[in-house]
Motif scaffolding. Sequence first.
Motif, PDB file in Angstrom:
ATOM      1  N   CYS A  73       0.844  -1.191   0.000  1.00 13.31           N
ATOM      2  CA  CYS A  73       0.000   0.000   0.000  1.00 13.31           C
ATOM      3  C   CYS A  73       0.885   1.248   0.000  1.00 13.31           C
ATOM      4  O   CYS A  73       1.917   1.277   0.678  1.00 13.31           O
ATOM      5  CB  CYS A  73      -0.906   0.002   1.221  1.00 13.31           C
ATOM      6  N   ALA A  74       0.465   2.237  -0.753  1.00 16.38           N
ATOM      7  CA  ALA A  74       1.277   3.449  -0.899  1.00 16.38           C
ATOM      8  C   ALA A  74       0.379   4.665  -0.965  1.00 16.38           C
ATOM      9  O   ALA A  74      -0.845   4.558  -1.062  1.00 16.38           O
ATOM     10  CB  ALA A  74       2.132   3.346  -2.172  1.00 16.38           C
ATOM     11  N   ARG A  75       1.016   5.843  -0.914  1.00 17.88           N
ATOM     12  CA  ARG A  75       0.273   7.085  -1.097  1.00 17.88           C
ATOM     13  C   ARG A  75       1.054   7.966  -2.065  1.00 17.88           C
ATOM     14  O   ARG A  75       2.276   7.916  -2.141  1.00 17.88           O
ATOM     15  CB  ARG A  75      -0.001   7.783   0.223  1.00 17.88           C
ATOM     16  N   LEU A  76       0.301   8.768  -2.785  1.00 18.18           N
ATOM     17  CA  LEU A  76       0.832   9.670  -3.800  1.00 18.18           C
ATOM     18  C   LEU A  76       0.606  11.093  -3.323  1.00 18.18           C
ATOM     19  O   LEU A  76      -0.537  11.498  -3.111  1.00 18.18           O
ATOM     20  CB  LEU A  76       0.123   9.404  -5.129  1.00 18.18           C
ATOM     21  N   ARG A  77       1.665  11.841  -3.147  1.00 20.75           N
ATOM     22  CA  ARG A  77       1.587  13.218  -2.639  1.00 20.75           C
ATOM     23  C   ARG A  77       1.356  14.195  -3.799  1.00 20.75           C
ATOM     24  O   ARG A  77       1.869  14.026  -4.891  1.00 20.75           O
ATOM     25  CB  ARG A  77       2.900  13.570  -1.943  1.00 20.75           C
ATOM     26  N   GLY A  78       0.546  15.240  -3.523  1.00 22.15           N
ATOM     27  CA  GLY A  78       0.384  16.319  -4.491  1.00 22.15           C
ATOM     28  C   GLY A  78      -0.687  16.099  -5.541  1.00 22.15           C
ATOM     29  O   GLY A  78      -0.716  16.776  -6.561  1.00 22.15           O
ATOM     30  N   TYR A  79      -1.579  15.138  -5.293  1.00 23.95           N
ATOM     31  CA  TYR A  79      -2.676  14.871  -6.223  1.00 23.95           C
ATOM     32  C   TYR A  79      -3.991  14.909  -5.467  1.00 23.95           C
ATOM     33  O   TYR A  79      -4.058  14.570  -4.287  1.00 23.95           O
ATOM     34  CB  TYR A  79      -2.518  13.498  -6.887  1.00 23.95           C
ATOM     35  N   ALA A  80      -5.051  15.335  -6.152  1.00 22.80           N
ATOM     36  CA  ALA A  80      -6.403  15.357  -5.600  1.00 22.80           C
ATOM     37  C   ALA A  80      -7.220  14.269  -6.282  1.00 22.80           C
ATOM     38  O   ALA A  80      -7.089  14.055  -7.490  1.00 22.80           O
ATOM     39  CB  ALA A  80      -7.050  16.714  -5.832  1.00 22.80           C
ATOM     40  N   MET A  81      -8.055  13.583  -5.514  1.00 19.32           N
ATOM     41  CA  MET A  81      -8.943  12.558  -6.063  1.00 19.32           C
ATOM     42  C   MET A  81     -10.311  13.175  -6.302  1.00 19.32           C
ATOM     43  O   MET A  81     -10.845  13.885  -5.442  1.00 19.32           O
ATOM     44  CB  MET A  81      -9.061  11.378  -5.103  1.00 19.32           C
ATOM     45  N   LEU A  82     -10.861  12.913  -7.477  1.00 20.20           N
ATOM     46  CA  LEU A  82     -12.182  13.402  -7.853  1.00 20.20           C
ATOM     47  C   LEU A  82     -13.144  12.236  -8.000  1.00 20.20           C
ATOM     48  O   LEU A  82     -12.766  11.167  -8.486  1.00 20.20           O
ATOM     49  CB  LEU A  82     -12.110  14.171  -9.181  1.00 20.20           C
ATOM     50  N   HIS A  83     -14.389  12.440  -7.591  1.00 21.81           N
ATOM     51  CA  HIS A  83     -15.443  11.433  -7.729  1.00 21.81           C
ATOM     52  C   HIS A  83     -16.089  11.650  -9.089  1.00 21.81           C
ATOM     53  O   HIS A  83     -16.809  12.628  -9.283  1.00 21.81           O
ATOM     54  CB  HIS A  83     -16.454  11.605  -6.595  1.00 21.81           C
ATOM     55  N   LEU A  84     -15.848  10.739 -10.027  1.00 23.64           N
ATOM     56  CA  LEU A  84     -16.353  10.898 -11.395  1.00 23.64           C
ATOM     57  C   LEU A  84     -17.608  10.063 -11.646  1.00 23.64           C
ATOM     58  O   LEU A  84     -18.001   9.888 -12.790  1.00 23.64           O
ATOM     59  CB  LEU A  84     -15.262  10.517 -12.402  1.00 23.64           C
ATOM     60  N   GLY A  85     -18.203   9.559 -10.593  1.00 21.93           N
ATOM     61  CA  GLY A  85     -19.391   8.715 -10.727  1.00 21.93           C
ATOM     62  C   GLY A  85     -19.090   7.356 -10.130  1.00 21.93           C
ATOM     63  O   GLY A  85     -18.859   7.231  -8.934  1.00 21.93           O
ATOM     64  N   ALA A  86     -19.052   6.308 -10.965  1.00 26.30           N
ATOM     65  CA  ALA A  86     -18.775   4.958 -10.478  1.00 26.30           C
ATOM     66  C   ALA A  86     -17.286   4.701 -10.287  1.00 26.30           C
ATOM     67  O   ALA A  86     -16.900   3.612  -9.891  1.00 26.30           O
ATOM     68  CB  ALA A  86     -19.347   3.936 -11.454  1.00 26.30           C
ATOM     69  N   PHE A  87     -16.455   5.689 -10.563  1.00 27.20           N
ATOM     70  CA  PHE A  87     -15.008   5.515 -10.457  1.00 27.20           C
ATOM     71  C   PHE A  87     -14.366   6.862 -10.142  1.00 27.20           C
ATOM     72  O   PHE A  87     -14.963   7.908 -10.367  1.00 27.20           O
ATOM     73  CB  PHE A  87     -14.424   4.935 -11.751  1.00 27.20           C
ATOM     74  N   PRO A  88     -13.126   6.835  -9.630  1.00 32.08           N
ATOM     75  CA  PRO A  88     -12.431   8.089  -9.336  1.00 32.08           C
ATOM     76  C   PRO A  88     -11.477   8.486 -10.451  1.00 32.08           C
ATOM     77  O   PRO A  88     -11.174   7.692 -11.339  1.00 32.08           O
ATOM     78  CB  PRO A  88     -11.622   7.737  -8.080  1.00 32.08           C
ATOM     79  N   GLY A  89     -11.010   9.694 -10.376  1.00 34.22           N
ATOM     80  CA  GLY A  89      -9.908  10.172 -11.209  1.00 34.22           C
ATOM     81  C   GLY A  89      -9.004  10.990 -10.313  1.00 34.22           C
ATOM     82  O   GLY A  89      -9.439  11.472  -9.261  1.00 34.22           O
ATOM     83  N   ILE A  90      -7.750  11.106 -10.680  1.00 37.94           N
ATOM     84  CA  ILE A  90      -6.859  11.968  -9.907  1.00 37.94           C
ATOM     85  C   ILE A  90      -6.237  12.999 -10.832  1.00 37.94           C
ATOM     86  O   ILE A  90      -6.039  12.750 -12.015  1.00 37.94           O
ATOM     87  CB  ILE A  90      -5.770  11.180  -9.138  1.00 37.94           C
ATOM     88  N   VAL A  91      -5.996  14.161 -10.267  1.00 38.67           N
ATOM     89  CA  VAL A  91      -5.378  15.264 -10.999  1.00 38.67           C
ATOM     90  C   VAL A  91      -4.336  15.898 -10.088  1.00 38.67           C
ATOM     91  O   VAL A  91      -4.446  15.830  -8.867  1.00 38.67           O
ATOM     92  CB  VAL A  91      -6.414  16.334 -11.429  1.00 38.67           C
ATOM     93  N   PRO A  92      -3.309  16.529 -10.666  1.00 37.46           N
ATOM     94  CA  PRO A  92      -2.367  17.269  -9.815  1.00 37.46           C
ATOM     95  C   PRO A  92      -3.130  18.296  -8.988  1.00 37.46           C
ATOM     96  O   PRO A  92      -4.067  18.925  -9.470  1.00 37.46           O
ATOM     97  CB  PRO A  92      -1.427  17.939 -10.816  1.00 37.46           C
ATOM     98  N   SER A  93      -2.746  18.452  -7.724  1.00 32.03           N
ATOM     99  CA  SER A  93      -3.471  19.352  -6.822  1.00 32.03           C
ATOM    100  C   SER A  93      -3.543  20.773  -7.330  1.00 32.03           C
ATOM    101  O   SER A  93      -4.507  21.470  -7.062  1.00 32.03           O
ATOM    102  CB  SER A  93      -2.821  19.361  -5.439  1.00 32.03           C
ATOM    103  N   ASP A  94      -2.547  21.225  -8.077  1.00 34.02           N
ATOM    104  CA  ASP A  94      -2.583  22.608  -8.553  1.00 34.02           C
ATOM    105  C   ASP A  94      -3.682  22.823  -9.588  1.00 34.02           C
ATOM    106  O   ASP A  94      -4.035  23.945  -9.886  1.00 34.02           O
ATOM    107  CB  ASP A  94      -1.230  23.066  -9.067  1.00 34.02           C
ATOM    108  N   GLU A  95      -4.274  21.736 -10.123  1.00 42.28           N
ATOM    109  CA  GLU A  95      -5.418  21.862 -11.015  1.00 42.28           C
ATOM    110  C   GLU A  95      -6.725  21.900 -10.226  1.00 42.28           C
ATOM    111  O   GLU A  95      -7.767  22.199 -10.751  1.00 42.28           O
ATOM    112  CB  GLU A  95      -5.461  20.698 -12.015  1.00 42.28           C
ATOM    113  N   GLU A  96      -6.674  21.537  -8.955  1.00 44.04           N
ATOM    114  CA  GLU A  96      -7.838  21.514  -8.088  1.00 44.04           C
ATOM    115  C   GLU A  96      -7.475  22.403  -6.903  1.00 44.04           C
ATOM    116  O   GLU A  96      -6.944  21.964  -5.909  1.00 44.04           O
ATOM    117  CB  GLU A  96      -8.135  20.077  -7.652  1.00 44.04           C
TER     118      GLU A  96
END
Length: 158
Positions: free
Chosen positions: A28-51
């Motif tokens: 298990c790991a974590r990714l720093r500097g990204y935001a997770m978005l709820h896109l419906g039945a699945f997530p997406g991630i984007v760099p935090s500076d875009e969110e």
Amino acid sequence: MTRVFVYGTLKRGGALHSPLDKSKFLGCARLRGYAMLHLGAFPGIVPSDEEASVPKEKDFVYGEVFEVTDEVLDALDQIEGAPTLYRRNVVRVEPDAETGAEAYDGDGFVETYIYNCSRLALLDSDIAGYDRVASGRWTIPASACFTVEVEDLEENDR
């Protein structure tokens, strides 16, 4: 072999995990500097500076790292709609210490799927319209039952 970081429906127990069934789970790991978005039945991630609602250094996305064959990676590209809907990037992850013995202990560089927010994306690219998953942890809803057609893999390719 390629190491891949998954954070949504590809995680163990997820609706689309089956191509990873025979792949080696590395932790298990974590990714720093990204935001997770709820896109419906699945997530997406984007760099935090875009969110912009959260400073980049305080954002984490939590997931799992697997070692996969080229054939499995091709199947994941099909599932993720790469490179149109998602694009595969090399990122640096760190151990998720909260998971104890399951924490990833590799060198940190892995590939993951980033939601493609360009105007070429098939979905609405305005990320402001999506809810942010503040915890950075995708909870797999029991109602998330959908399938994606993927070319059959040989049993030893999983």
